[in-house]
Write a protein that holds these residues in place. Structure first.
Motif, PDB file in Angstrom:
ATOM      1  N   LYS A 174      63.313  29.847  63.494  1.00  0.00           N
ATOM      2  CA  LYS A 174      63.535  29.021  64.687  1.00  0.00           C
ATOM      3  C   LYS A 174      63.996  27.617  64.300  1.00  0.00           C
ATOM      4  O   LYS A 174      64.924  27.058  64.914  1.00  0.00           O
ATOM      5  CB  LYS A 174      62.256  28.944  65.518  1.00  0.00           C
ATOM      6  CG  LYS A 174      62.356  28.099  66.790  1.00  0.00           C
ATOM      7  CD  LYS A 174      61.052  28.156  67.571  1.00  0.00           C
ATOM      8  CE  LYS A 174      61.138  27.291  68.820  1.00  0.00           C
ATOM      9  NZ  LYS A 174      61.162  25.840  68.467  1.00  0.00           N
ATOM     10  N   TYR A 198      67.377  31.254  66.331  1.00  0.00           N
ATOM     11  CA  TYR A 198      66.951  31.696  67.657  1.00  0.00           C
ATOM     12  C   TYR A 198      66.043  30.620  68.247  1.00  0.00           C
ATOM     13  O   TYR A 198      65.728  29.629  67.575  1.00  0.00           O
ATOM     14  CB  TYR A 198      66.281  33.069  67.649  1.00  0.00           C
ATOM     15  CG  TYR A 198      65.067  33.272  66.757  1.00  0.00           C
ATOM     16  CD1 TYR A 198      64.038  32.327  66.668  1.00  0.00           C
ATOM     17  CD2 TYR A 198      64.904  34.446  66.029  1.00  0.00           C
ATOM     18  CE1 TYR A 198      62.912  32.536  65.891  1.00  0.00           C
ATOM     19  CE2 TYR A 198      63.786  34.668  65.241  1.00  0.00           C
ATOM     20  CZ  TYR A 198      62.797  33.707  65.180  1.00  0.00           C
ATOM     21  OH  TYR A 198      61.692  33.925  64.405  1.00  0.00           O
ATOM     22  N   VAL A 244      61.367  32.682  70.996  1.00  0.00           N
ATOM     23  CA  VAL A 244      61.463  34.117  71.250  1.00  0.00           C
ATOM     24  C   VAL A 244      60.097  34.706  71.591  1.00  0.00           C
ATOM     25  O   VAL A 244      59.044  34.102  71.335  1.00  0.00           O
ATOM     26  CB  VAL A 244      62.046  34.861  70.028  1.00  0.00           C
ATOM     27  CG1 VAL A 244      63.483  34.434  69.769  1.00  0.00           C
ATOM     28  CG2 VAL A 244      61.179  34.634  68.794  1.00  0.00           C
ATOM     29  N   ARG A 258      66.266  42.226  70.373  1.00  0.00           N
ATOM     30  CA  ARG A 258      67.487  41.453  70.117  1.00  0.00           C
ATOM     31  C   ARG A 258      67.511  40.946  68.673  1.00  0.00           C
ATOM     32  O   ARG A 258      68.573  40.868  68.052  1.00  0.00           O
ATOM     33  CB  ARG A 258      67.573  40.269  71.078  1.00  0.00           C
ATOM     34  CG  ARG A 258      68.812  39.403  70.879  1.00  0.00           C
ATOM     35  CD  ARG A 258      68.875  38.265  71.878  1.00  0.00           C
ATOM     36  NE  ARG A 258      70.030  37.421  71.660  1.00  0.00           N
ATOM     37  CZ  ARG A 258      70.279  36.308  72.340  1.00  0.00           C
ATOM     38  NH1 ARG A 258      69.446  35.908  73.298  1.00  0.00           N
ATOM     39  NH2 ARG A 258      71.365  35.593  72.083  1.00  0.00           N
ATOM     40  N   TYR A 259      66.326  40.608  68.156  1.00  0.00           N
ATOM     41  CA  TYR A 259      66.224  40.093  66.787  1.00  0.00           C
ATOM     42  C   TYR A 259      65.280  40.977  65.977  1.00  0.00           C
ATOM     43  O   TYR A 259      64.214  41.371  66.451  1.00  0.00           O
ATOM     44  CB  TYR A 259      65.686  38.655  66.784  1.00  0.00           C
ATOM     45  CG  TYR A 259      66.547  37.680  67.541  1.00  0.00           C
ATOM     46  CD1 TYR A 259      67.763  37.233  67.023  1.00  0.00           C
ATOM     47  CD2 TYR A 259      66.156  37.201  68.778  1.00  0.00           C
ATOM     48  CE1 TYR A 259      68.556  36.339  67.721  1.00  0.00           C
ATOM     49  CE2 TYR A 259      66.938  36.301  69.492  1.00  0.00           C
ATOM     50  CZ  TYR A 259      68.141  35.884  68.958  1.00  0.00           C
ATOM     51  OH  TYR A 259      68.930  35.000  69.657  1.00  0.00           O
ATOM     52  N   LYS A 284      55.123  34.838  73.649  1.00  0.00           N
ATOM     53  CA  LYS A 284      56.077  33.814  73.238  1.00  0.00           C
ATOM     54  C   LYS A 284      55.602  33.163  71.938  1.00  0.00           C
ATOM     55  O   LYS A 284      54.402  32.909  71.747  1.00  0.00           O
ATOM     56  CB  LYS A 284      56.220  32.740  74.316  1.00  0.00           C
ATOM     57  CG  LYS A 284      57.094  33.136  75.487  1.00  0.00           C
ATOM     58  CD  LYS A 284      58.573  32.997  75.131  1.00  0.00           C
ATOM     59  CE  LYS A 284      59.455  33.126  76.360  1.00  0.00           C
ATOM     60  NZ  LYS A 284      60.896  33.044  75.995  1.00  0.00           N
ATOM     61  N   ALA A 311      61.734  40.914  68.038  1.00  0.00           N
ATOM     62  CA  ALA A 311      61.605  39.792  68.973  1.00  0.00           C
ATOM     63  C   ALA A 311      62.645  39.904  70.081  1.00  0.00           C
ATOM     64  O   ALA A 311      63.745  40.433  69.867  1.00  0.00           O
ATOM     65  CB  ALA A 311      61.764  38.459  68.244  1.00  0.00           C
ATOM     66  N   ASP A 312      62.281  39.372  71.256  1.00  0.00           N
ATOM     67  CA  ASP A 312      63.159  39.346  72.428  1.00  0.00           C
ATOM     68  C   ASP A 312      63.726  40.727  72.763  1.00  0.00           C
ATOM     69  O   ASP A 312      64.945  40.919  72.870  1.00  0.00           O
ATOM     70  CB  ASP A 312      64.288  38.322  72.248  1.00  0.00           C
ATOM     71  CG  ASP A 312      63.867  36.917  72.656  1.00  0.00           C
ATOM     72  OD1 ASP A 312      62.669  36.705  72.932  1.00  0.00           O
ATOM     73  OD2 ASP A 312      64.733  36.029  72.704  1.00  0.00           O
TER      74      ASP A 312
END
Length: 230
Positions: free
Chosen positions: A192, A197, A200, A126-127, A93, A122-123
């Motif tokens: 962020k 996002y 993440v 997803r990113y 994280k 990331a994720d």
């Protein structure tokens, strides 16, 4: 094509690399001409990663995760053909990471169309965060221009968009460089803080050459490269 023919073809390419003077290629510890050829070394993974349509031959050689290179002969057509790269998994994280930095030193050709770039995931994909450290020829980022900023030790033009599978944030360095250090966590925190996002999970950090064209055969060399996280 038989396994023997593929092996002989790859061997011929490797010899050609040495004749062309691509640094350590001739006496490399490992090399591959396979489309998805991979090698694990020192906690990193190297991938030949010829993923685009209409690609030509490409050979990835390596002495270590830090010293490696690519010979590629991709036609002068549109669309990315490959992204040979070295990668390191972080899988933490963002809020739990003290820092993530990376340093690199490369020799890239004055021809073709390509970027020398970090690809940061990331994720669970997803990113996608791309950091273009240098670019040559008719190449451009996904999405639309958002702003310009100084973060992570460099000045960038920032683009945001989607490729149909994941959201993409592209940081295009304001001026090419063949070497430097990047504060990756600072870049991720900047995204962020803009609300693009949340907290993440940083998966894998990749660094390599996103090659669109290299007609006639071009050499890309990584003199040194490392990722540190804590």
């Amino acid at each position: 094509m038989s396994r023997m023919v593929r092996a002989l073809t790859a061997m011929a390419v490797a010899v050609l690399l040495g004749l062309l003077g691509s640094g350590s290629a001739q006496a490399a510890t490992w090399w591959t001409s396979d489309q998805w050829g991979t090698w694990s070394n020192g906690g990193y993974t190297l991938r030949n990663n010829i993923w685009g349509s209409g690609a030509g031959p490409q050979t990835l050689w390596a002495n270590s995760y830090s010293n490696w290179g690519v010979w590629a002969d991709h036609p002068n057509t549109g669309g990315v053909k490959s992204y040979p790269h070295a990668a390191k998994a972080v899988n933490r994280k963002l809020s739990s990471i003290g820092g993530v930095t990376s340093s690199f030193n490369v020799n890239a050709p004055a021809g073709g169309a390509y970027t020398t770039a970090y690809d940061i995931w990331a994720d669970n994909y997803r990113y996608e965060i791309m950091l273009w450290m240098n670019k040559f020829g008719p190449v451009g980022p996904i999405g639309s221009y958002q702003t310009s900023t100084w973060v992570g030790g460099h000045g960038w033009d920032v683009y945001r968009g989607t490729n149909g599978h994941n959201e993409v944030f592209s940081f295009i360095r304001q001026g090419n460089t063949g070497s430097g250090t990047v504060d990756i966590k600072a870049v991720m925190n900047w995204i962020k803080n803009r609300g693009w996002y949340g907290d993440v999970t940083l998966g894998e950090v990749q660094f390599g050459y996103e090659i669109t064209s290299s007609s006639g055969g071009l050499n890309f060399g990584t003199n040194s490269f490392s990722i540190s996280s804590w």
